[in-house]
Design an enzyme around this catalytic site. Structure first.
Site, PDB file in Angstrom:
ATOM      1  N   ASP A 174      -4.300  19.617  31.165  1.00 13.51           N
ATOM      2  CA  ASP A 174      -3.523  18.388  30.998  1.00 13.51           C
ATOM      3  C   ASP A 174      -2.130  18.544  31.611  1.00 13.51           C
ATOM      4  O   ASP A 174      -1.120  18.311  30.965  1.00 13.51           O
ATOM      5  CB  ASP A 174      -3.444  18.009  29.515  1.00 13.51           C
ATOM      6  CG  ASP A 174      -3.018  16.552  29.323  1.00 13.51           C
ATOM      7  OD1 ASP A 174      -3.027  15.803  30.323  1.00 13.51           O
ATOM      8  OD2 ASP A 174      -2.679  16.177  28.192  1.00 13.51           O
TER       9      ASP A 174
ATOM     10  N   LYS B 281       5.707  19.708  16.722  1.00 14.37           N
ATOM     11  CA  LYS B 281       4.577  18.853  17.055  1.00 14.37           C
ATOM     12  C   LYS B 281       3.670  18.725  15.852  1.00 14.37           C
ATOM     13  O   LYS B 281       3.201  19.723  15.310  1.00 14.37           O
ATOM     14  CB  LYS B 281       3.801  19.437  18.230  1.00 14.37           C
ATOM     15  CG  LYS B 281       2.637  18.580  18.643  1.00 14.37           C
ATOM     16  CD  LYS B 281       2.194  18.933  20.051  1.00 14.37           C
ATOM     17  CE  LYS B 281       1.479  17.738  20.664  1.00 14.37           C
ATOM     18  NZ  LYS B 281       1.280  17.889  22.089  1.00 14.37           N
TER      19      LYS B 281
ATOM     20  N   GLY C 106      -0.875  14.726  19.197  1.00 12.41           N
ATOM     21  CA  GLY C 106       0.134  14.485  18.176  1.00 12.41           C
ATOM     22  C   GLY C 106       1.478  14.019  18.683  1.00 12.41           C
ATOM     23  O   GLY C 106       1.693  13.836  19.883  1.00 12.41           O
TER      24      GLY C 106
ATOM     25  N   ARG D 219       5.209  11.930  22.694  1.00 13.95           N
ATOM     26  CA  ARG D 219       3.846  11.883  22.201  1.00 13.95           C
ATOM     27  C   ARG D 219       2.970  12.527  23.235  1.00 13.95           C
ATOM     28  O   ARG D 219       3.132  12.301  24.427  1.00 13.95           O
ATOM     29  CB  ARG D 219       3.377  10.431  22.050  1.00 13.95           C
ATOM     30  CG  ARG D 219       3.713   9.816  20.721  1.00 13.95           C
ATOM     31  CD  ARG D 219       3.599   8.311  20.793  1.00 13.95           C
ATOM     32  NE  ARG D 219       4.318   7.722  19.666  1.00 13.95           N
ATOM     33  CZ  ARG D 219       3.715   7.338  18.547  1.00 13.95           C
ATOM     34  NH1 ARG D 219       2.405   7.461  18.420  1.00 13.95           N
ATOM     35  NH2 ARG D 219       4.414   6.843  17.546  1.00 13.95           N
ATOM     36  N   GLY D 220       2.030  13.316  22.801  1.00  9.34           N
ATOM     37  CA  GLY D 220       1.155  13.955  23.766  1.00  9.34           C
ATOM     38  C   GLY D 220      -0.187  14.186  23.151  1.00  9.34           C
ATOM     39  O   GLY D 220      -0.496  13.623  22.093  1.00  9.34           O
TER      40      GLY D 220
ATOM     41  N   VAL E  25       5.695  14.515  18.798  1.00 10.23           N
ATOM     42  CA  VAL E  25       6.671  15.596  18.792  1.00 10.23           C
ATOM     43  C   VAL E  25       8.001  15.074  18.236  1.00 10.23           C
ATOM     44  O   VAL E  25       8.453  13.994  18.618  1.00 10.23           O
ATOM     45  CB  VAL E  25       6.878  16.150  20.213  1.00 10.23           C
ATOM     46  CG1 VAL E  25       7.789  17.368  20.167  1.00 10.23           C
ATOM     47  CG2 VAL E  25       5.554  16.503  20.848  1.00 10.23           C
TER      48      VAL E  25
END
Ligand SMILES: *[C@@H]1O[C@H](CO)[C@@H](O)[C@H](O)[C@H]1NC(C)=O
Ligand SMILES: *[C@@H]1O[C@H](CO)[C@@H](O)[C@H](O)[C@H]1NC(C)=O
Ligand SMILES: *[C@@H]1O[C@H](CO)[C@@H](O)[C@H](O)[C@H]1NC(C)=O
Ligand SMILES: *[C@@H]1O[C@H](CO)[C@@H](O)[C@H](O)[C@H]1NC(C)=O
Ligand SMILES: *[C@@H]1O[C@H](CO)[C@@H](O)[C@H](O)[C@H]1NC(C)=O
Length: 792
Positions: A632, A539, A523, A519-520, A525
């Protein structure tokens, strides 16, 4: 009396203004009218000062004393005294009269008395403006009934005494002269001090509040309480405080003014220049002035740009035009302990409002102290070199915040746990679209044409005949829908080796989105297997841009980026509300997985990962025609292929996510993940590629120590905090001899490992400098790592 029937003494002051006549005095029974502000003026004999009606707003007048000569920079004269600063009068029918009873009265249009001297005399009285700027009402024998020097507003003129009963009150702002929040007065200890007297709280900020009076050079036992500025530029007070201006000794016009920013300054003026300059000020760093940025904010100051206010994270500004209102929380906190978490703010101290002060507490004790108290808004936990102990202060209000590299204190701010940092988040950053991808559309990198491989593959697998069929079908589809811009795009993208997938195709590939691999930002993955047997990572964006065209444009720019250390995007899907991205699959997962599994990485692999990641980022920052910020960087976003070659993922995502729905609120988001975010985000400083450098540095520290930036903190009370301690602990340990063994996680094998580790530590610490200018660029990092990369 015959004398009182004397008309005004009319004198023409040719030297100042040919058109206006002015008076030298006002006699009993006469008045000055606000309707003739240019004529009804009393001028001192030497011509330096004038008294009359001064327009402070639309049809709003104050009776004031000012320097006749205007500063050449502006058309507004310098006012030194005001009768009715908080109650301006109407421009019509308002007047200042000296009554027959000897009272000086300011009467507004509606016959309301807004101000008076509260005097009474049966003798002959007159109002004079002395050469020193003192407006005096006196009897003919010389008895002074009233004088403006006894009731100063924000300015002391040379010779004017500040005494026990008087104080200076600053203006509200540079343009608003009504009473503001700052006072200069003698406190109950006979010390001349500056006081912030705000709407909710008041506190003294000069002399330095944490010093005892005698440490600040003040004498508390002289109760005469008098302070005065002399004409040569010496200001002295009965508490034995004396200063001399930088131009001491010269015969200049001078005034001591408590400005609306809470600073006390002596201004000087050489008449040939006509311009005031500051010849002394009480406070050098204006962030030390209390209340200056309002509550829940931090002030930062540098010599070049001056003062700057910004809200604490999770707080938002109340009134952009007036920072004295400060910031308000953009969240609600309940008393429920498990809903709070703490955000670590390095080099931030908030003065005062300590509910508890405890020495020699552990960090977790200090945190518990705060979290158990519903009213605790945060705490400061700092090491005090003097006592060799940690000091813990819990705060019930967040005021007088200051951010400066010189401050060693660390403040932990209580914020709700609910929202996740890794997605979007409200903050004060007002214009941070900087992270949005900005690259030339025309720019197409020299590119391995994946389509040609695809073509070959297809040709071999399906045969030439089938290929022709596909082309025919495709051309047919293109022709049946010639106006669709999307298909047009689709066509171009296919040319670049990039594909549009259908939702059902991807659903099938992921077996109904069943195999979540991560998870990122934006959304989840999933792992998927395409019909051509290629493994992919898919994703699913949960807040992507609605418009398909817009989405496509962004996807195609990201799809064009090509570097061995950037993850490759193979395609996308935009159908109805669904927005998905298809990436190459990485066998070894993310760096985060490897770090948590311990010991799967040796120093040589680690070094290679650091170098590869740096190369990928350097490409994003510098080799693209216009740089892209990642914003990020974290181990979760560094993926590893079968050879442990790193590939940076999730770049350019901010462009794809739908942030428009947040546009009506004044705030946009901080991007990034707690633990890896550079201080610029928090202090509302310009965002540059150095934010990625910082995050990269944190990742290196994690690799070196084998600790994650947040995990070590999570252990405490199950409450996680903002990073910084990882960095501090590495810095501190590095000072000790034989530090290497103490901080590293994978055991060091060969000498070459030791060298690599040392290089990594050095680079990491440079990258996490608080000051962004002290951090290297990503390509400098690559250089530093490359020249130590001795292995083949
Ligand atoms: C000046 O400040 C006072 C006090 O805050 C306020 O009431 C008044 O409206 C302000 N005047 C102007 C012109 O902004
Ligand atoms: C107190 O201050 C006044 C004014 O500065 C000074 O004249 C006087 O001598 C002082 N008295 C003492 C006892 O220091
Ligand atoms: C006042 O200051 C001067 C010099 O700063 C010092 O010599 C003197 O002792 C001080 N007086 C008192 C009463 O503290
Ligand atoms: C506190 O919050 C947690 C998580 O939100 C919840 O599970 C728990 O029931 C709450 N406790 C109380 C006393 O409300
Ligand atoms: C601080 O506390 C530790 C144990 O909690 C104790 O050993 C130490 O002596 C204390 N230090 C001081 C200066 O009180």
């Amino acid at each position: 009396m015959a004398l009182s029937k004397l008309p005004f003494l009319l004198i023409l002051f040719c030297s100042f203004d040919l058109s206006s006549s002015a008076f030298t005095s006002l006699a009993r029974g006469y008045s000055l009218s606000a309707e003739k502000p240019a004529q009804d003026i009393i001028v001192s004999q030497n011509g330096i000062f004038s008294a009359g009606f001064f327009e402070i707003g639309d049809n709003a007048y104050c009776f004031a004393v000012w320097y006749t000569e205007k500063p050449n920079s502006q058309n507004i004269p310098t006012v030194v005294w005001t009768a009715n600063r908080d109650q301006p009068v109407n421009g019509k029918y308002s007047k200042l009269s000296l009554s027959h009873a000897g009272n000086l009265e300011l009467v507004d249009a509606g016959r309301i008395q807004t101000w008076s001297s509260r005097t009474e005399s049966h003798e002959h009285v007159e109002l004079y403006l002395n050469d020193d700027g003192n407006l005096v009402l006196h009897e003919l024998q010389g008895t002074v009934l009233w004088q403006s020097f006894d009731s100063p507003t924000d300015t002391l003129l040379p010779g004017q005494l500040l005494i026990r009963q008087t104080l200076l009150v600053s203006g509200r702002s540079e343009s608003n002269r009504s009473s503001g929040f700052y006072n200069l007065l003698f406190d109950s200890d006979n010390v001349l001090s500056l006081l912030y007297n705000g709407p909710d709280v008041s506190s003294s900020y000069w002399p330095v509040p944490w010093l005892v009076s005698w440490q600040a050079g003040r004498f508390t036992y002289n109760s005469s309480r008098v302070a005065v500025l002399n004409p040569l530029g010496e200001f002295s007070s009965s508490d034995n405080y004396t200063i001399r201006t930088s131009d001491y000794g010269l015969a200049l016009q001078r005034r001591l003014t408590l400005d609306s920013d809470g600073n006390l300054r002596v201004y000087s003026r050489d008449l040939s220049q006509r311009k005031w300059y500051v010849s002394w000020q009480a406070i050098a760093d204006s962030c030390n002035i209390h209340g200056i940025c309002g509550p829940n904010s931090v002030c930062s100051f540098d010599q070049k740009n001056g003062r700057k206010c910004s809200c604490l994270p999770w707080y938002r500004v109340k009134n952009q035009n007036d920072w004295s209102y400060g910031c308000e929380p953009a969240f609600t906190l309940t008393c429920n302990k498990s809903e709070s978490t703490f955000l670590e703010l390095q080099n931030v101290e908030l003065y005062g409002y300590d509910n508890n002060f405890v020495k020699n507490h552990t960090y977790s004790n200090c945190e518990t102290l705060c979290i158990e108290d519903c009213n605790c808004k945060g705490f400061q936990y700092s090491f005090d070199e003097g006592s060799g102990q940690f000091l813990c202060y819990t705060k019930i209000q967040l005021r007088n915040g200051e951010h400066s590299p010189q401050l060693t204190g660390v403040t932990y701010l209580r914020v709700p746990r609910a929202k996740s940092f890794s997605s979007s988040r409200e903050s004060v950053k007002k214009d941070d679209h900087i992270c949005d991808v900005q690259i030339y559309r025309e720019y197409i990198k020299k590119h391995v044409n994946r389509f040609s491989y695809l073509f070959l593959w297809f040709a071999i697998a399906l045969g030439a005949f089938e290929m022709v069929c596909i082309l025919v079908v495709w051309c047919f589809l293109m022709r049946t829908n010639p106006k669709s811009g999307i298909d047009q795009h689709g066509y171009q993208l296919v040319k670049l080796g990039f594909r549009k997938f259908s939702y059902s195709e991807l659903k099938e590939a992921t077996k109904g989105f069943s195999q979540e691999i991560g998870r990122g930002a934006g959304g989840i993955v999933y792992r998927g297997l395409l019909s051509d047997q290629r493994l992919v990572a898919i994703k699913k964006l949960n807040e992507a841009k609605e418009g398909e065209d817009e989405f496509l444009a962004e996807v195609s720019t990201i799809g064009r980026l090509n570097h061995m250390n950037l993850i490759e995007m193979w395609g996308y899907c935009a159908e109805g509300k669904h927005r998905l991205l298809v990436y190459e699959y990485m066998e070894n997962g993310s760096l985060a997985d490897c770090l948590s599994l311990n010991n799967t990485l040796d120093w040589s692999k680690m070094y290679n990962i650091a170098l590869g990641t740096a190369r990928g980022l350097a490409y994003l920052h510098e080799e693209c025609l216009e740089w892209i910020l990642h914003c990020d960087i974290k181990p979760q976003n560094i993926l590893l292929d079968s050879n442990y070659e790193p590939k940076v993922s999730d770049f350019g995502l901010s462009k794809l996510l739908n942030r428009d729905n947040l546009k009506d609120s004044k705030f946009s988001m901080i991007r990034g993940t707690r633990g890896y975010m550079a201080p610029e985000w928090i202090f509302n400083l310009p965002i540059t590629s150095k934010v990625d450098v910082y995050s990269y540095g944190v990742v290196l520290l994690e690799m070196i120590t084998g600790r994650t930036a947040t995990a070590d903190i999570q252990a405490v009370n199950g409450v996680d905090t903002y990073n910084g301690r990882l960095k501090t602990s590495v810095r501190e340990k590095r000072r000790v001899a034989s530090w290497a063994e103490k901080i590293v996680d994978p055991p060091i094998g060969t000498d070459s490992d030791v060298n690599k580790m040392k290089v990594l530590v050095a680079v990491a610490l440079k990258c996490v400098e608080e000051d962004k200018d002290a951090r290297p660029t990503m390509s400098q990092v690559v250089e530093m790592l490359q020249c130590h990369d001795t292995d083949p």
